[in-house]
Write a protein that holds these residues in place. Structure first.
Motif, PDB file in Angstrom:
ATOM      1  N   LEU A  70     -23.170 -57.506 -91.415  1.00  0.00           N
ATOM      2  CA  LEU A  70     -23.700 -56.219 -90.457  1.00  0.00           C
ATOM      3  C   LEU A  70     -24.281 -57.132 -89.076  1.00  0.00           C
ATOM      4  CD1 LEU A  70     -25.699 -54.110 -92.780  1.00  0.00           C
ATOM      5  CD2 LEU A  70     -23.470 -53.690 -91.668  1.00  0.00           C
ATOM      6  N   LEU A 127     -32.833 -50.778 -93.568  1.00  0.00           N
ATOM      7  CA  LEU A 127     -31.594 -50.205 -93.290  1.00  0.00           C
ATOM      8  C   LEU A 127     -30.702 -49.887 -94.637  1.00  0.00           C
ATOM      9  CD1 LEU A 127     -29.701 -50.116 -90.708  1.00  0.00           C
ATOM     10  CD2 LEU A 127     -28.836 -52.338 -91.176  1.00  0.00           C
ATOM     11  N   VAL A 177     -25.654 -45.847 -91.797  1.00  0.00           N
ATOM     12  CA  VAL A 177     -24.716 -46.125 -90.545  1.00  0.00           C
ATOM     13  C   VAL A 177     -24.892 -45.593 -89.373  1.00  0.00           C
ATOM     14  CG1 VAL A 177     -22.422 -46.633 -89.731  1.00  0.00           C
ATOM     15  CG2 VAL A 177     -23.048 -47.290 -92.000  1.00  0.00           C
ATOM     16  N   ALA A 211     -26.591 -50.864 -82.709  1.00  0.00           N
ATOM     17  CA  ALA A 211     -25.136 -51.409 -83.147  1.00  0.00           C
ATOM     18  C   ALA A 211     -24.140 -51.158 -82.161  1.00  0.00           C
ATOM     19  CB  ALA A 211     -24.930 -50.938 -84.688  1.00  0.00           C
ATOM     20  N   VAL A 271     -29.890 -58.330 -88.901  1.00  0.00           N
ATOM     21  CA  VAL A 271     -30.220 -57.830 -90.192  1.00  0.00           C
ATOM     22  C   VAL A 271     -30.877 -59.118 -91.063  1.00  0.00           C
ATOM     23  CG1 VAL A 271     -29.518 -56.679 -92.266  1.00  0.00           C
ATOM     24  CG2 VAL A 271     -28.593 -55.942 -90.045  1.00  0.00           C
ATOM     25  N   THR A 295     -34.031 -54.079 -90.410  1.00  0.00           N
ATOM     26  CA  THR A 295     -33.837 -54.507 -88.986  1.00  0.00           C
ATOM     27  C   THR A 295     -35.096 -54.005 -88.158  1.00  0.00           C
ATOM     28  OG1 THR A 295     -31.997 -54.103 -87.100  1.00  0.00           O
ATOM     29  CG2 THR A 295     -32.619 -52.181 -88.067  1.00  0.00           C
ATOM     30  N   ALA A 317     -21.662 -55.715 -86.508  1.00  0.00           N
ATOM     31  CA  ALA A 317     -22.365 -54.642 -85.665  1.00  0.00           C
ATOM     32  C   ALA A 317     -23.281 -55.110 -84.721  1.00  0.00           C
ATOM     33  CB  ALA A 317     -23.251 -53.995 -86.900  1.00  0.00           C
ATOM     34  N   SER A 349     -30.927 -46.778 -89.281  1.00  0.00           N
ATOM     35  CA  SER A 349     -29.633 -46.905 -89.276  1.00  0.00           C
ATOM     36  C   SER A 349     -29.292 -47.747 -88.344  1.00  0.00           C
ATOM     37  CB  SER A 349     -29.088 -45.467 -89.103  1.00  0.00           C
ATOM     38  OG  SER A 349     -29.100 -45.157 -87.775  1.00  0.00           O
ATOM     39  N   LEU A 350     -27.799 -48.380 -88.324  1.00  0.00           N
ATOM     40  CA  LEU A 350     -27.113 -49.230 -87.598  1.00  0.00           C
ATOM     41  C   LEU A 350     -27.269 -48.445 -86.279  1.00  0.00           C
ATOM     42  CD1 LEU A 350     -24.222 -50.457 -89.562  1.00  0.00           C
ATOM     43  CD2 LEU A 350     -26.269 -51.754 -88.676  1.00  0.00           C
ATOM     44  N   THR A 388     -26.033 -56.427 -84.858  1.00  0.00           N
ATOM     45  CA  THR A 388     -27.498 -55.978 -84.916  1.00  0.00           C
ATOM     46  C   THR A 388     -28.080 -56.909 -86.132  1.00  0.00           C
ATOM     47  OG1 THR A 388     -27.111 -53.699 -84.367  1.00  0.00           O
ATOM     48  CG2 THR A 388     -29.056 -54.252 -85.528  1.00  0.00           C
ATOM     49  N   THR A 411     -20.037 -49.054 -85.374  1.00  0.00           N
ATOM     50  CA  THR A 411     -20.671 -48.087 -86.410  1.00  0.00           C
ATOM     51  C   THR A 411     -19.421 -47.435 -87.112  1.00  0.00           C
ATOM     52  OG1 THR A 411     -20.977 -46.500 -84.924  1.00  0.00           O
ATOM     53  CG2 THR A 411     -22.777 -47.679 -85.375  1.00  0.00           C
TER      54      THR A 411
END
Length: 296
Positions: free
Chosen positions: A131, A158, A178, A198, A139, A149, A135, A192-193, A137, A201
């Motif tokens: 991730l 998450l 997500v 992010a 994590v 996150t 993504a 969420s992402l 982001t 996604t």
């Protein structure tokens, strides 16, 4: 990330009557055939991959297959779970196609059973790494394996991981939020992402990367007979663990509580807490709360 829902049982494939999975264009359904084509390869870890529209729990379904002798490498993905389970018997629910909800069937026969406890940590390391890389982001992992996150400087959950023994196999379940929107979060501490900003996604992209990354780590871990040092799993987990170096409050079984600084992860995957009197106490099970430093 829990909410109570009535339990329903059974799987429903994409042929059932009901709302079209394309009614929310931000949440298209997964293409099972395409995923199988990319991931179920000769000589690879993954031997089957199924996507179902809805089920109670992918872990429960795959555990039943394990008891029937299903081979290692089965992957079961649900677009929606109505009785998903997390750690400590918590329920996990989310809107259809808003996340990745899957279970993996693993038979690490080369690994002593006493090292199976490293598998949920391995899943967490793979997921956090994937991730963060795909993504965009960052994590981390709150001990033992909550995916975290930061949003506006606050740690938010998450996703989570649950592993179970069944039929001599390990069934590893993973849930990742997500595309949940703010008004869809089950609790304020969830994330969420999408809410974390992010850059990617797309669930199929994330799932492909996650399963490929996990296969690499799992192969290294089993080749080392599950040794967390020789396989590199322990240092990789320590690098991702957001609990280390923090003041913590641990809710232990039997309504006991432990306070201190999280100083290490030991060779059994336990969190080592240094109490105010200087003692170091390993914790194998418990609910960890990160304690914010007192303002000066």
């Amino acid at each position: 990330m829990t909410s109570e829902t009535p339990r329903r049982s059974g799987l429903r494939g994409f042929g059932h009557a009901g709302p079209s999975p394309w009614t929310d264009l931000d949440r298209p359904p997964l293409d099972a055939a395409g995923l199988r084509r990319d991931l179920v390869l000769p000589g690879g870890l993954w031997t089957s991959l199924d996507v179902v529209t809805e089920t109670g729990s992918t872990n429960s379904d795959l555990a039943a297959r394990a008891r029937e002798g299903a081979a290692q490498g089965a992957v079961l993905v649900a677009e929606e779970q109505n009785a998903g389970r997390g750690r400590l018997e918590r329920r996990w629910t989310a809107p259809a196609r808003s996340g990745l909800f899957l279970s993996l069937l693993l038979r690490p026969d080369e690994v002593p059973v006493e090292r199976y406890g490293w598998l949920p940590i391995l899943v967490g390391v793979a997921a956090a790494g994937t991730l963060s890389r795909v993504a965009g982001t960052e994590v981390g992992l709150k001990w033992p394996n909550d995916l975290q996150t930061e949003i506006d400087g606050t740690e938010r959950k998450l996703g989570g991981i649950l592993t179970e023994l069944s039929g001599g196999a390990v069934v590893a379940g993973l849930g990742i939020n997500v595309s949940l929107r703010a008004d869809e979060l089950p609790v304020p501490a969830a994330a969420s992402l999408a809410l974390a900003g992010a850059t990617v996604t797309d669930r199929a992209t994330l799932l492909r990367a996650l399963l490929r990354d996990f296969a690499v780590l799992y192969t290294e871990w089993t080749a080392a007979a599950g040794d967390p040092h020789a396989s590199g799993l322990l240092p990789a987990y320590a690098d991702r663990c957001t609990t280390l170096g923090r003041e913590v409050r641990v809710q232990l079984p039997g309504d006991r509580e432990l306070r201190g600084e999280a100083v290490a992860i030991d060779g059994d995957g336990r969190l080592v807490v240094r109490t105010p009197d200087g003692n170091r106490q390993p914790v194998g099970a418990g609910d960890v709360v990160h304690v914010r430093p007192e303002p000066h």
